[in-house]
Design a protein around this motif. Structure first.
Motif, PDB file in Angstrom:
ATOM      1  N   LEU A  17       0.904  -0.925   0.187  1.00 48.00           N
ATOM      2  CA  LEU A  17       0.094   0.470   0.057  1.00 48.00           C
ATOM      3  C   LEU A  17       0.583   0.621   0.179  1.00 48.00           C
ATOM      4  O   LEU A  17       0.143   2.511  -0.437  1.00 48.00           O
ATOM      5  N   LEU A  18       1.867   1.351   0.609  1.00 47.00           N
ATOM      6  CA  LEU A  18       2.521   2.124   1.141  1.00 47.00           C
ATOM      7  C   LEU A  18       3.405   2.801  -0.325  1.00 47.00           C
ATOM      8  O   LEU A  18       3.544   3.641  -1.181  1.00 47.00           O
ATOM      9  N   THR A  19       4.050   1.711  -1.128  1.00 47.77           N
ATOM     10  CA  THR A  19       4.380   1.377  -2.482  1.00 47.77           C
ATOM     11  C   THR A  19       3.941   2.465  -3.812  1.00 47.77           C
ATOM     12  O   THR A  19       4.212   3.424  -4.009  1.00 47.77           O
ATOM     13  N   ARG A  20       1.967   1.700  -3.563  1.00 50.10           N
ATOM     14  CA  ARG A  20       1.524   1.776  -4.426  1.00 50.10           C
ATOM     15  C   ARG A  20       0.827   3.796  -4.129  1.00 50.10           C
ATOM     16  O   ARG A  20       0.311   4.361  -5.460  1.00 50.10           O
ATOM     17  N   GLY A  21      -0.067   4.037  -2.999  1.00 51.40           N
ATOM     18  CA  GLY A  21      -0.442   4.959  -2.610  1.00 51.40           C
ATOM     19  C   GLY A  21       0.088   5.530  -1.614  1.00 51.40           C
ATOM     20  O   GLY A  21      -0.231   7.006  -1.328  1.00 51.40           O
ATOM     21  N   GLY A  22       1.994   5.820  -1.139  1.00 47.10           N
ATOM     22  CA  GLY A  22       2.249   6.532   0.402  1.00 47.10           C
ATOM     23  C   GLY A  22       1.412   6.479   1.176  1.00 47.10           C
ATOM     24  O   GLY A  22       0.725   5.774   1.415  1.00 47.10           O
ATOM     25  N   ARG A  23       2.076   7.363   2.162  1.00 50.01           N
ATOM     26  CA  ARG A  23       1.758   7.088   3.863  1.00 50.01           C
ATOM     27  C   ARG A  23       0.410   6.910   3.731  1.00 50.01           C
ATOM     28  O   ARG A  23      -0.488   6.270   4.182  1.00 50.01           O
ATOM     29  N   ASP A  24       0.051   7.764   2.837  1.00 53.09           N
ATOM     30  CA  ASP A  24      -1.240   8.111   3.253  1.00 53.09           C
ATOM     31  C   ASP A  24      -2.338   6.880   3.318  1.00 53.09           C
ATOM     32  O   ASP A  24      -3.327   6.592   3.745  1.00 53.09           O
ATOM     33  N   ALA A  25      -1.649   5.893   1.948  1.00 48.83           N
ATOM     34  CA  ALA A  25      -2.626   4.414   1.612  1.00 48.83           C
ATOM     35  C   ALA A  25      -2.665   3.642   2.973  1.00 48.83           C
ATOM     36  O   ALA A  25      -2.962   2.614   3.210  1.00 48.83           O
ATOM     37  N   VAL A  26      -1.709   4.376   3.964  1.00 52.29           N
ATOM     38  CA  VAL A  26      -1.035   2.970   4.883  1.00 52.29           C
ATOM     39  C   VAL A  26      -2.508   3.551   6.494  1.00 52.29           C
ATOM     40  O   VAL A  26      -1.871   4.009   7.122  1.00 52.29           O
ATOM     41  N   THR A  27      -3.274   2.606   5.654  1.00 51.22           N
ATOM     42  CA  THR A  27      -4.531   2.862   6.763  1.00 51.22           C
ATOM     43  C   THR A  27      -4.783   2.070   7.738  1.00 51.22           C
ATOM     44  O   THR A  27      -4.793   0.526   6.772  1.00 51.22           O
ATOM     45  N   THR A  28      -5.266   1.403   8.711  1.00 53.42           N
ATOM     46  CA  THR A  28      -5.984   0.018   9.442  1.00 53.42           C
ATOM     47  C   THR A  28      -6.210  -0.911   8.934  1.00 53.42           C
ATOM     48  O   THR A  28      -6.194  -1.448   8.680  1.00 53.42           O
ATOM     49  N   ARG A  29      -7.473   0.363   8.633  1.00 53.47           N
ATOM     50  CA  ARG A  29      -8.591  -1.008   7.719  1.00 53.47           C
ATOM     51  C   ARG A  29      -8.062  -1.009   6.060  1.00 53.47           C
ATOM     52  O   ARG A  29      -8.722  -1.885   6.360  1.00 53.47           O
ATOM     53  N   ALA A  30      -7.512  -0.227   5.662  1.00 45.59           N
ATOM     54  CA  ALA A  30      -7.154  -0.789   4.351  1.00 45.59           C
ATOM     55  C   ALA A  30      -6.000  -1.924   4.167  1.00 45.59           C
ATOM     56  O   ALA A  30      -5.396  -2.715   3.649  1.00 45.59           O
ATOM     57  N   VAL A  31      -4.502  -1.787   5.337  1.00 46.59           N
ATOM     58  CA  VAL A  31      -4.113  -2.712   5.642  1.00 46.59           C
ATOM     59  C   VAL A  31      -4.396  -4.009   6.146  1.00 46.59           C
ATOM     60  O   VAL A  31      -4.802  -5.291   5.963  1.00 46.59           O
ATOM     61  N   ALA A  32      -5.859  -3.887   7.348  1.00 49.15           N
ATOM     62  CA  ALA A  32      -6.082  -5.380   7.400  1.00 49.15           C
ATOM     63  C   ALA A  32      -7.461  -6.149   6.016  1.00 49.15           C
ATOM     64  O   ALA A  32      -6.724  -7.154   6.025  1.00 49.15           O
ATOM     65  N   ASP A  33      -7.779  -5.457   4.827  1.00 50.52           N
ATOM     66  CA  ASP A  33      -8.212  -5.796   4.457  1.00 50.52           C
ATOM     67  C   ASP A  33      -7.235  -6.431   3.363  1.00 50.52           C
ATOM     68  O   ASP A  33      -7.915  -7.927   3.108  1.00 50.52           O
ATOM     69  N   ALA A  34      -6.294  -5.911   3.300  1.00 55.11           N
ATOM     70  CA  ALA A  34      -5.327  -6.508   2.279  1.00 55.11           C
ATOM     71  C   ALA A  34      -4.913  -7.463   2.330  1.00 55.11           C
ATOM     72  O   ALA A  34      -4.249  -8.665   2.031  1.00 55.11           O
ATOM     73  N   ALA A  35      -4.481  -7.565   4.007  1.00 54.23           N
ATOM     74  CA  ALA A  35      -4.212  -8.701   4.881  1.00 54.23           C
ATOM     75  C   ALA A  35      -4.972  -9.919   5.118  1.00 54.23           C
ATOM     76  O   ALA A  35      -4.836 -10.976   5.525  1.00 54.23           O
ATOM     77  N   GLY A  36      -6.078  -9.239   4.870  1.00 56.22           N
ATOM     78  CA  GLY A  36      -7.126 -10.939   4.733  1.00 56.22           C
ATOM     79  C   GLY A  36      -8.034 -10.970   6.313  1.00 56.22           C
ATOM     80  O   GLY A  36      -7.824 -11.789   6.750  1.00 56.22           O
ATOM     81  N   LEU A  37      -7.675  -9.668   7.185  1.00 55.87           N
ATOM     82  CA  LEU A  37      -7.750  -9.625   9.315  1.00 55.87           C
ATOM     83  C   LEU A  37      -8.724  -8.422   8.784  1.00 55.87           C
ATOM     84  O   LEU A  37      -9.771  -7.893   8.187  1.00 55.87           O
ATOM     85  N   GLN A  38      -9.264  -8.998   9.942  1.00 53.96           N
ATOM     86  CA  GLN A  38     -10.568  -8.236  10.660  1.00 53.96           C
ATOM     87  C   GLN A  38      -9.842  -6.565  11.709  1.00 53.96           C
ATOM     88  O   GLN A  38      -7.952  -6.845  12.351  1.00 53.96           O
TER      89      GLN A  38
END
Length: 243
Positions: free
Chosen positions: A32-53
């Protein structure tokens, strides 16, 4: 069949699973950081990308800052893996240039990760960062022993680190059509000029270069007591600084 002692386990499955989950989250955050920068790294987005809650992120890292610290630490480990260490390089100054180039190349290849690693002072607490700095200090110590160091060892480390970080971050801040490779070459050569003499300092007039060379070799000496080494080291530091 012999029985296992009470409480014995053949494999720490929960710990392994936690580590694998942690790794998956860090990799998702880096993507997410590589594709969208720091603002793209939200806990919800990371959880979704990792398949977690989302609560799983907090259990693993505490909060978003803890996650970003873990991502930066991963970056320092990745950078450390690119370092090529020659314990006896044929040309000490060329070895210094090669180390600088390795750092710059890592930054250009990983712009978002490099920016995260080096734009917050707290990142210097990273264990991998400290290991990388020890490799740099080894290069500097060899220069000092050879009489090729123009400044003190600690100042040399600061100049080299600052010049690499500053050059890469400046390059990354520029629009692509304004990025001139000469910027990196000039920054590297300015660093070399600032920290080295390009020829043995002991051949120059004045005692400063000789003092630096002797100061660098002092820890390996065994003929002096600890108190004598400390006193001589203090004298040599004064001479080197005055020069």
């Amino acid at each position: 069949m012999p029985s296992r002692p009470p409480g014995a386990r053949t494999h720490d499955a929960p710990a392994d699973a936690r580590e694998q989950t942690r790794k998956r989250v860090i990799e998702a955050a880096i993507d997410l950081l590589t594709r969208g920068g720091r603002d793209a790294v939200t806990t919800r987005a990371v959880a979704d990308a990792a398949g977690l809650q989302a609560p799983a992120i907090y259990r693993l890292f505490g909060d978003k800052d803890g996650l970003l610290d873990a991502v930066a630490e991963h970056g320092f480990h990745a950078f450390l893996a690119t370092k090529r260490v020659d314990p006896d390089p044929p040309d000490l100054i060329e070895d210094l240039r090669a180390g600088w180039d390795t750092a710059a190349e890592f930054g250009l290849a990983n712009p978002a990760l490099f920016t995260l690693m080096y734009t917050e002072p707290g990142r210097s607490a990273s264990a991998a960062f400290a290991t990388g700095m020890e490799i740099l200090r080894g290069r500097i110590r060899r220069l000092a022993v050879a009489g090729l160091l123009r400044v003190g060892e600690e100042l040399a480390a600061q100049i080299i680190h600052a010049s690499t970080r500053g050059a890469v971050l400046t390059w990354l801040s520029l629009p692509e059509d304004r990025r001139d490779p000469a910027l990196l070459t000039a920054a590297r050569e300015a660093m070399v000029t600032a920290v080295t003499t390009r020829r043995p300092a002991v051949d120059e007039s004045g005692p400063a270069g000789a003092a630096r060379a002797l100061r660098a070799a002092l820890p390996a000496q065994t003929v002096l007591s600890d108190a004598e080494q400390r006193l001589l080291g203090e004298w040599l530091d004064r001479i080197a600084t005055a020069g």
